[in-house]
Design a protein around this motif. Structure first.
Motif, PDB file in Angstrom:
ATOM      1  N   GLY A  52       8.156  -9.838 -14.410  1.00 15.64           N
ATOM      2  CA  GLY A  52       7.973  -9.777 -12.964  1.00 15.64           C
ATOM      3  C   GLY A  52       6.750  -8.963 -12.585  1.00 15.64           C
ATOM      4  N   ILE A  53       6.547  -7.831 -13.271  1.00 18.07           N
ATOM      5  CA  ILE A  53       5.365  -6.989 -13.019  1.00 18.07           C
ATOM      6  C   ILE A  53       4.084  -7.758 -13.338  1.00 18.07           C
ATOM      7  N   LEU A  54       4.082  -8.468 -14.471  1.00 18.55           N
ATOM      8  CA  LEU A  54       2.897  -9.229 -14.876  1.00 18.55           C
ATOM      9  C   LEU A  54       2.590 -10.356 -13.888  1.00 18.55           C
ATOM     10  N   LEU A  55       3.637 -11.056 -13.452  1.00 20.53           N
ATOM     11  CA  LEU A  55       3.432 -12.206 -12.573  1.00 20.53           C
ATOM     12  C   LEU A  55       3.043 -11.789 -11.162  1.00 20.53           C
ATOM     13  N   ASN A  56       3.643 -10.696 -10.680  1.00 18.30           N
ATOM     14  CA  ASN A  56       3.256 -10.208  -9.349  1.00 18.30           C
ATOM     15  C   ASN A  56       1.796  -9.796  -9.330  1.00 18.30           C
ATOM     16  N   ALA A  57       1.318  -9.254 -10.448  1.00 15.52           N
ATOM     17  CA  ALA A  57      -0.091  -8.868 -10.537  1.00 15.52           C
ATOM     18  C   ALA A  57      -1.000 -10.092 -10.421  1.00 15.52           C
ATOM     19  N   VAL A  58      -0.586 -11.198 -11.046  1.00 13.22           N
ATOM     20  CA  VAL A  58      -1.362 -12.443 -10.941  1.00 13.22           C
ATOM     21  C   VAL A  58      -1.355 -12.932  -9.502  1.00 13.22           C
ATOM     22  N   LYS A  59      -0.185 -12.900  -8.905  1.00 11.65           N
ATOM     23  CA  LYS A  59      -0.041 -13.381  -7.531  1.00 11.65           C
ATOM     24  C   LYS A  59      -0.912 -12.585  -6.559  1.00 11.65           C
ATOM     25  N   LYS A  60      -0.998 -11.284  -6.795  1.00 13.99           N
ATOM     26  CA  LYS A  60      -1.729 -10.421  -5.870  1.00 13.99           C
ATOM     27  C   LYS A  60      -3.191 -10.249  -6.234  1.00 13.99           C
ATOM     28  N   LYS A  61      -3.619 -10.951  -7.300  1.00 13.16           N
ATOM     29  CA  LYS A  61      -5.024 -10.964  -7.699  1.00 13.16           C
ATOM     30  C   LYS A  61      -5.552  -9.576  -8.005  1.00 13.16           C
ATOM     31  N   VAL A  62      -4.788  -8.794  -8.744  1.00 11.34           N
ATOM     32  CA  VAL A  62      -5.243  -7.459  -9.112  1.00 11.34           C
ATOM     33  C   VAL A  62      -6.046  -7.550 -10.408  1.00 11.34           C
ATOM     34  N   SER A  63      -6.815  -6.495 -10.695  1.00 11.00           N
ATOM     35  CA  SER A  63      -7.640  -6.508 -11.908  1.00 11.00           C
ATOM     36  C   SER A  63      -6.994  -5.733 -13.048  1.00 11.00           C
ATOM     37  N   ASP A 114      -9.388  -4.735  -5.828  1.00  9.18           N
ATOM     38  CA  ASP A 114     -10.733  -4.503  -5.288  1.00  9.18           C
ATOM     39  C   ASP A 114     -11.248  -3.107  -5.632  1.00  9.18           C
ATOM     40  N   GLY A 115     -10.947  -2.663  -6.838  1.00  9.25           N
ATOM     41  CA  GLY A 115     -11.490  -1.396  -7.311  1.00  9.25           C
ATOM     42  C   GLY A 115     -10.678  -0.173  -6.977  1.00  9.25           C
ATOM     43  N   ALA A 116      -9.637  -0.285  -6.150  1.00  9.19           N
ATOM     44  CA  ALA A 116      -8.827   0.874  -5.756  1.00  9.19           C
ATOM     45  C   ALA A 116      -7.404   0.713  -6.287  1.00  9.19           C
ATOM     46  N   LEU A 117      -6.808   1.819  -6.753  1.00  7.83           N
ATOM     47  CA  LEU A 117      -5.439   1.785  -7.268  1.00  7.83           C
ATOM     48  C   LEU A 117      -4.433   1.963  -6.137  1.00  7.83           C
ATOM     49  N   HIS A 118      -3.337   1.183  -6.186  1.00 10.55           N
ATOM     50  CA  HIS A 118      -2.271   1.267  -5.191  1.00 10.55           C
ATOM     51  C   HIS A 118      -0.935   1.323  -5.929  1.00 10.55           C
ATOM     52  N   GLN A 119      -0.108   2.314  -5.586  1.00  5.37           N
ATOM     53  CA  GLN A 119       1.216   2.377  -6.209  1.00  5.37           C
ATOM     54  C   GLN A 119       2.120   1.324  -5.582  1.00  5.37           C
ATOM     55  N   ASP A 136       0.797  -1.219   0.000  1.00  6.26           N
ATOM     56  CA  ASP A 136       0.000   0.000   0.000  1.00  6.26           C
ATOM     57  C   ASP A 136       0.831   1.272   0.000  1.00  6.26           C
ATOM     58  N   ARG A 137       2.145   1.177  -0.159  1.00  4.02           N
ATOM     59  CA  ARG A 137       2.991   2.360  -0.135  1.00  4.02           C
ATOM     60  C   ARG A 137       2.511   3.418  -1.115  1.00  4.02           C
ATOM     61  N   ILE A 138       2.473   4.647  -0.658  1.00  4.13           N
ATOM     62  CA  ILE A 138       2.130   5.745  -1.568  1.00  4.13           C
ATOM     63  C   ILE A 138       3.386   6.177  -2.310  1.00  4.13           C
ATOM     64  N   GLU A 139       4.489   6.309  -1.588  1.00 12.61           N
ATOM     65  CA  GLU A 139       5.749   6.679  -2.218  1.00 12.61           C
ATOM     66  C   GLU A 139       6.584   5.428  -2.402  1.00 12.61           C
ATOM     67  N   ALA A 140       6.469   4.791  -3.526  1.00  8.74           N
ATOM     68  CA  ALA A 140       7.220   3.559  -3.778  1.00  8.74           C
ATOM     69  C   ALA A 140       8.598   3.903  -4.309  1.00  8.74           C
ATOM     70  N   PRO A 141       9.661   3.313  -3.752  1.00  5.68           N
ATOM     71  CA  PRO A 141      11.007   3.643  -4.212  1.00  5.68           C
ATOM     72  C   PRO A 141      11.279   3.112  -5.612  1.00  5.68           C
ATOM     73  N   THR A 142      12.316   3.659  -6.217  1.00 12.57           N
ATOM     74  CA  THR A 142      12.697   3.233  -7.560  1.00 12.57           C
ATOM     75  C   THR A 142      13.353   1.862  -7.511  1.00 12.57           C
ATOM     76  N   VAL A 143      12.973   1.008  -8.432  1.00 10.64           N
ATOM     77  CA  VAL A 143      13.493  -0.355  -8.477  1.00 10.64           C
ATOM     78  C   VAL A 143      14.710  -0.411  -9.386  1.00 10.64           C
ATOM     79  N   ASP A 144      15.764  -1.053  -8.913  1.00 12.22           N
ATOM     80  CA  ASP A 144      16.933  -1.267  -9.762  1.00 12.22           C
ATOM     81  C   ASP A 144      16.675  -2.499 -10.619  1.00 12.22           C
ATOM     82  N   ILE A 145      16.700  -2.308 -11.922  1.00 13.26           N
ATOM     83  CA  ILE A 145      16.351  -3.405 -12.848  1.00 13.26           C
ATOM     84  C   ILE A 145      17.276  -4.600 -12.682  1.00 13.26           C
ATOM     85  N   ASN A 146      18.550  -4.354 -12.337  1.00 14.64           N
ATOM     86  CA  ASN A 146      19.490  -5.468 -12.205  1.00 14.64           C
ATOM     87  C   ASN A 146      19.167  -6.353 -11.012  1.00 14.64           C
TER      88      ASN A 146
END
Length: 611
Positions: A229-240, A258-263, A180-190
């Protein structure tokens, strides 16, 4: 940061200005850290730099040569990250990880590692040389202790890819929650591979057999890992839905749960074009077209049993192309009408309408309100070997066995009206039209409903009675509307309370007048002793809600309503008569569910209006 450290040392009278300038000149040539250069050039001893930095930043200095690091602690950070930031983890107590750093003021390193490990970071200072030596020694010891395993299959860079690194266990797909973080840190691709480590056995991007190998994939394998990774995490977390959005100084990823956006994460702006191109390649879109919106589809096979579809929309915005992906998980498709949220009487009316031999049934509501699920559940109940069902959809969201589904292609003239004309020559019993958008489609659909076919379709209106006005405004004659429409369903989705819900006493915590203003009658309000409210627990990520439930407003076209339509009655008049004939409004449907503890009163008030 180099100048800052130099100024600190100069201010402490440990080096002169001339020595600092010499070291800075050498740094420009070699790119090494200033502290290491000052030691190499003989201007300072390592312990002098450590002592100065320790005082300046208020963190302890540590001698790594005498410090014993447990192998379990090293597993918290991959060697690539340790080398990148010149850090090494030295101990872990509870939720706190102690990190030896050459530069304890490097906030980016601290935040990145904090996000990656989910530990609080406590920095200590050590010399760069000592950290690099410790990384080389400690991680090599760790790899020697690790039991030998079979070598990984070499990653393929063709259209069909075996992503063994991205394993999300199929058991993990059952229950998860979004950060639920509002300010999500930058991810290092490596380091993204380490963040999503753990496991699906196989991910396969399903594409046409004649697709050629794209050089983009081979040259940018880390981007492939990141996107998957982004696609699979979305499946894991059951997002729409997944939103990948570029801004002037930020590039963020949000999940809709569940209808609400989370960064959930921020990405480096430098990856914007690469990520967009990767998504376009996966969804077979034109990577050279950056000025026009594009729509596509991604199909993934996760493991041996799970298939996932992503409906992709790419839209040019001010600072780049925004990507929205709708997750279409057939395993989560609810086709049992009794579990959708219908009240008993409303469900009976709906079932009676779809069992009719001819006529039109309309489902209305905004985008994402569950109209497709309702229509698919109706088709599923009608889908028997003796019935010919034809659908025209844009896009086809789920493939249903036994139903003839047609994908619309406006660019070649295959629109809803053209498909409907062809359907009438295909001997149909039931026709589904994805959406009535114009007079032509409405006219053909109504004529089909009047000539012995059951027609199901959707419209974008706020409630059931206003659908009549919408059809008439399109140009359909009132007598055609009156004679063809059997039933209109308006629906909304709202969040379902988690099992951790808590009761609010009536009238101690919730006064009677609040319930009356919400829409309950005086008698209902005084009979109620409690109403349920969200609480929050780890299972629902402390939001208080988990899953969604539908509200339904089912308006049956009775003889009285048909007569009123012919007389040109207003929407308000139609609504009043429909309620008199037994229609439950969206607000009443919501109040019933709030009373029964399925959702909260706040959710009902947010989603519906008193009319």
């Amino acid at each position: 940061m180099a100048k800052k450290i130099g100024e600190i040392l100069q201010k402490a009278n440990l080096i002169t200005n001339d020595q600092l300038q010499q070291a800075l000149q050498e740094q420009k040539r070699t790119g090494e850290r200033l502290g290491s250069l000052l030691v190499k050039m003989g201007f300072l001893a390592e312990d002098e730099i450590l002592s100065c930095l320790s005082k300046q930043f208020g963190v302890p200095a540590i001698d790594l040569e005498t410090f014993q690091i447990e192998s379990s602690v090293l597993e918290t950070i991959p060697i690539q990250t340790a080398k990148k930031y010149t850090v090494i983890p030295i101990s872990r107590v509870g939720g706190t990880l102690t990190l030896a750093m050459a530069d304890p003021s490097d906030i980016f390193a601290i935040e990145d590692i904090k996000f990656m490990t989910n530990f609080n970071i406590e920095p200590v200072v050590a010399s760069e040389r000592a950290i690099l030596v410790a990384i080389a020694e400690q991680y090599s010891k760790k790899s020697k202790k690790r039991p030998t395993s079979a070598p990984k299959a070499e990653e393929k860079t063709v259209a069909s890819i075996d992503y063994k690194d991205f394993s999300i266990k199929e058991d993990d797909l059952e229950d998860a929650s979004v950060d639920d973080r509002i300010e999500a840190p930058t991810v290092d691709i490596n380091d993204f591979e380490e963040m999503v480590k753990g496991a699906v056995d196989q991910i396969e991007v399903v594409e046409d057999e004649d697709d050629e190998v794209n050089p983009f994939e081979a040259e940018n394998a880390p981007v492939i890992k990141l996107v998957n990774g982004i696609l699979l995490n979305a499946v894991k977390k059951k997002v729409s839905d997944i939103h990948i959005e570029p801004y002037e100084k930020a590039y963020r990823v949000r999940y809709r749960l569940d209808g609400a956006l989370h960064q959930v994460m921020g990405l480096p702006l430098s990856l914007r074009n690469a990520i967009t191109s990767r998504v376009k390649i996966m969804s077979q879109l034109d990577i050279a077209e950056k000025r026009l919106p594009q729509d596509g589809r991604i199909k993934l096979k996760i493991g041996k049993r799970k298939d996932m579809d992503y409906r992709v929309s790419v839209l040019p915005t001010l600072f780049g192309e925004k990507i929205v992906m709708r997750l279409l998980d057939k395993s989560n498709l609810q086709l049992d009408m009794t579990k959708l949220g219908f009240e008993e009487e409303s469900l009976e009316r709906f079932r009676e309408a779809i069992q009719s031999p001819f006529g039109m049934v309309l489902v209305t509501g905004p985008t994402g309100s569950g109209k497709t699920t309702t229509l698919y559940s109706a088709l599923s109940s009608l889908n028997t070997p003796d019935i010919n069902i034809m659908t025209a959809e844009d896009p086809v969201e789920f493939n249903l066995m036994g139903i003839n589904q047609v994908q619309m292609h406006d660019d070649i003239g295959l629109n809803f009206a053209a498909a409907l004309r062809s359907f009438l020559r295909q001997d149909p019993d039931v026709i589904l039209v994805g959406e009535i958008r114009d007079f032509e489609t409405a006219e053909i659909g109504i004529k089909a409903a009047l000539t012995g076919h059951l027609v199901l379709s959707t419209l974008h209106t706020n409630d059931a009675p206003s659908t009549i006005s919408r059809l008439i405004n399109m140009g359909v004659e009132p007598f055609l509307v009156s004679s063809s429409v059997l039933l209109i369903v308006a629906q909304r989705l709202l969040r379902r309370l988690c099992e951790c819900k808590q009761p609010k006493k009536v009238p101690d915590e919730i006064p009677y007048d609040v319930l009356v203003r919400a829409g309950y009658s005086e008698e209902e309000a005084h009979k109620m002793t409690q109403i349920w409210a969200p609480k929050g627990c780890p299972k629902c990520s402390n939001r208080g809600y988990k899953g969604r439930v539908a509200l339904y407003e089912v308006m049956k076209m009775t003889a009285n309503l048909r007569e009123m339509v012919l007389q040109g009655a207003s929407t308000d008049e139609l609504r009043a008569k429909a309620e008199e004939d037994g229609m439950l409004t969206l607000r009443r449907s919501g109040l019933t569910k709030a009373r029964d503890g399925m959702t909260s009163l706040e959710e009902v008030l947010k989603v519906t209006m008193i009319r």
